[in-house]
Design a protein around this motif. Sequence first.
Motif, PDB file in Angstrom:
ATOM      1  N   ALA A  66      -6.213   0.336  -2.199  1.00 50.37           N
ATOM      2  CA  ALA A  66      -6.334   1.732  -2.626  1.00 50.37           C
ATOM      3  C   ALA A  66      -5.542   2.641  -1.692  1.00 50.37           C
ATOM      4  CB  ALA A  66      -7.801   2.154  -2.647  1.00 50.37           C
ATOM      5  N   ALA A  67      -5.632   2.383  -0.404  1.00 52.70           N
ATOM      6  CA  ALA A  67      -4.919   3.205   0.571  1.00 52.70           C
ATOM      7  C   ALA A  67      -3.406   3.062   0.435  1.00 52.70           C
ATOM      8  CB  ALA A  67      -5.347   2.829   1.989  1.00 52.70           C
ATOM      9  N   ALA A  68      -2.947   1.869   0.039  1.00 52.80           N
ATOM     10  CA  ALA A  68      -1.506   1.605  -0.033  1.00 52.80           C
ATOM     11  C   ALA A  68      -0.785   2.549  -0.986  1.00 52.80           C
ATOM     12  CB  ALA A  68      -1.263   0.159  -0.449  1.00 52.80           C
ATOM     13  N   ALA A  69      -1.495   3.050  -1.979  1.00 53.53           N
ATOM     14  CA  ALA A  69      -0.868   3.959  -2.948  1.00 53.53           C
ATOM     15  C   ALA A  69      -0.542   5.318  -2.327  1.00 53.53           C
ATOM     16  CB  ALA A  69      -1.775   4.145  -4.156  1.00 53.53           C
ATOM     17  N   PHE A  70      -1.198   5.649  -1.192  1.00 53.77           N
ATOM     18  CA  PHE A  70      -0.980   6.947  -0.551  1.00 53.77           C
ATOM     19  C   PHE A  70       0.467   7.112  -0.114  1.00 53.77           C
ATOM     20  CE2 PHE A  70      -1.071   9.404   3.546  1.00 53.77           C
ATOM     21  CZ  PHE A  70      -1.278  10.653   2.979  1.00 53.77           C
ATOM     22  N   SER A  71       1.065   6.037   0.419  1.00 56.89           N
ATOM     23  CA  SER A  71       2.445   6.151   0.903  1.00 56.89           C
ATOM     24  C   SER A  71       3.453   6.137  -0.235  1.00 56.89           C
ATOM     25  CB  SER A  71       2.757   5.012   1.888  1.00 56.89           C
ATOM     26  OG  SER A  71       2.565   3.753   1.276  1.00 56.89           O
ATOM     27  N   GLU A 107      -2.223  18.561   3.986  1.00 54.90           N
ATOM     28  CA  GLU A 107      -1.349  19.340   4.860  1.00 54.90           C
ATOM     29  C   GLU A 107      -0.255  18.458   5.458  1.00 54.90           C
ATOM     30  OE1 GLU A 107      -3.673  21.239   7.825  1.00 54.90           O
ATOM     31  OE2 GLU A 107      -4.984  22.281   6.408  1.00 54.90           O
ATOM     32  N   VAL A 108      -0.648  17.247   5.810  1.00 55.09           N
ATOM     33  CA  VAL A 108       0.292  16.313   6.415  1.00 55.09           C
ATOM     34  C   VAL A 108       1.445  16.003   5.473  1.00 55.09           C
ATOM     35  CG1 VAL A 108       0.552  13.861   7.019  1.00 55.09           C
ATOM     36  CG2 VAL A 108      -1.281  15.219   8.051  1.00 55.09           C
ATOM     37  N   VAL A 125       3.647  10.856  13.721  1.00 54.98           N
ATOM     38  CA  VAL A 125       2.593   9.939  13.265  1.00 54.98           C
ATOM     39  C   VAL A 125       1.464   9.885  14.290  1.00 54.98           C
ATOM     40  CG1 VAL A 125       2.015   7.536  12.723  1.00 54.98           C
ATOM     41  CG2 VAL A 125       4.150   8.534  11.877  1.00 54.98           C
ATOM     42  N   GLY A 126       1.823   9.806  15.566  1.00 55.78           N
ATOM     43  CA  GLY A 126       0.805   9.776  16.614  1.00 55.78           C
ATOM     44  C   GLY A 126      -0.056  11.024  16.609  1.00 55.78           C
ATOM     45  N   ALA A 127       0.572  12.167  16.427  1.00 52.84           N
ATOM     46  CA  ALA A 127      -0.170  13.432  16.409  1.00 52.84           C
ATOM     47  C   ALA A 127      -1.117  13.493  15.216  1.00 52.84           C
ATOM     48  CB  ALA A 127       0.811  14.602  16.375  1.00 52.84           C
ATOM     49  N   VAL A 128      -0.677  13.012  14.058  1.00 49.46           N
ATOM     50  CA  VAL A 128      -1.533  13.003  12.866  1.00 49.46           C
ATOM     51  C   VAL A 128      -2.713  12.070  13.072  1.00 49.46           C
ATOM     52  CG1 VAL A 128      -1.656  12.333  10.434  1.00 49.46           C
ATOM     53  CG2 VAL A 128       0.308  13.630  11.280  1.00 49.46           C
ATOM     54  N   GLU A 176      -0.397   4.133   6.484  1.00 53.10           N
ATOM     55  CA  GLU A 176       0.189   4.861   5.359  1.00 53.10           C
ATOM     56  C   GLU A 176       0.988   6.089   5.803  1.00 53.10           C
ATOM     57  OE1 GLU A 176       0.240   3.502   2.362  1.00 53.10           O
ATOM     58  OE2 GLU A 176      -0.720   1.890   3.481  1.00 53.10           O
ATOM     59  N   CYS A 177       0.497   6.794   6.819  1.00 54.08           N
ATOM     60  CA  CYS A 177       1.249   7.941   7.346  1.00 54.08           C
ATOM     61  C   CYS A 177       2.562   7.466   7.969  1.00 54.08           C
ATOM     62  CB  CYS A 177       0.414   8.701   8.375  1.00 54.08           C
ATOM     63  SG  CYS A 177      -0.942   9.656   7.650  1.00 54.08           S
TER      64      CYS A 177
END
Length: 280
Positions: A97-102, A134-135, A154-157, A188-189
């Motif tokens: 499910a998460a993979a679709a985010f990217s 927002e990201v 990515v680290g900051a997020v 994903e980010c």
Amino acid sequence: MSTVAQFKSAAAMVDAAAVGNRLVALWPLHDHVRIDNDVKYAEDLQVRITRQIAQILSGERVTMPDAEYVYEGADEIPGRPQSIVEALLAANDAYDAAAAFSEDADASHLAESAQIIEACQGQKQDTLVDVLHEVTQQVEHVSTLPFDERAAWVGAVVAQLCALLTASNDIGTDADRNIAVVMLAAIECAELAGVPAVFAKLDQWKALSAQAVRGDVDAVATQFAQIAQAEWQKHYDDVLWDPEEAKKQAKEEDERKSREALAAKFAHIQDDPNKEAVEL
């Protein structure tokens, strides 16, 4: 100085970015062995992550063979508790499910992932969606930046998500399940920003989350960079792995050990100084 700038300037992040740059410089992959190796790396990454999430969900020790077996399609494992299998099935559903985010930058995919593993309940889930929304507004800009800046972003997020989802006042929720969402969101980010996957063990994520909650940006940057560098080095080594060379080295190592063992076995036997030399 912005959080991204603090991450980018951290000494550990500079070192990590160098390793990451070396990894991404391998692309595009043309050699079939390297392509196969990269596919295997991606499969192994899912197995490693779903194993960790399943341990969080089940509260039991989940082995790599357990995770591999379920990843390959098993819905039961002989001799193993069904609770482990169910946890692994849920972990894989959450991963998918998460993979679709990217792919489409729709934060609802990670929200669905959180629902599957029963994390980020109530207001936390709304916060997760808001932050990720927002990201994703910044990704188009971020993707054009040099690698070190993308990695710092990515680290900051990730630090922001850690702080939000594991805050000490989050009473009544399972903090480890929230961290599991961060594990998935980090990958994903990174994918959105064109950065290789970042993987860490639960204890490492807990340490990073604790630092994020305290607002110690320097410590979080260093911790994240160390996590990223280790994974990027592994990814690099995995892609370049040569099965024929590995087989040759293993054979040479076995032969070396055999010679040493034979030499040790007869080390107590001394040559007779009076023995007549024999010409071969």
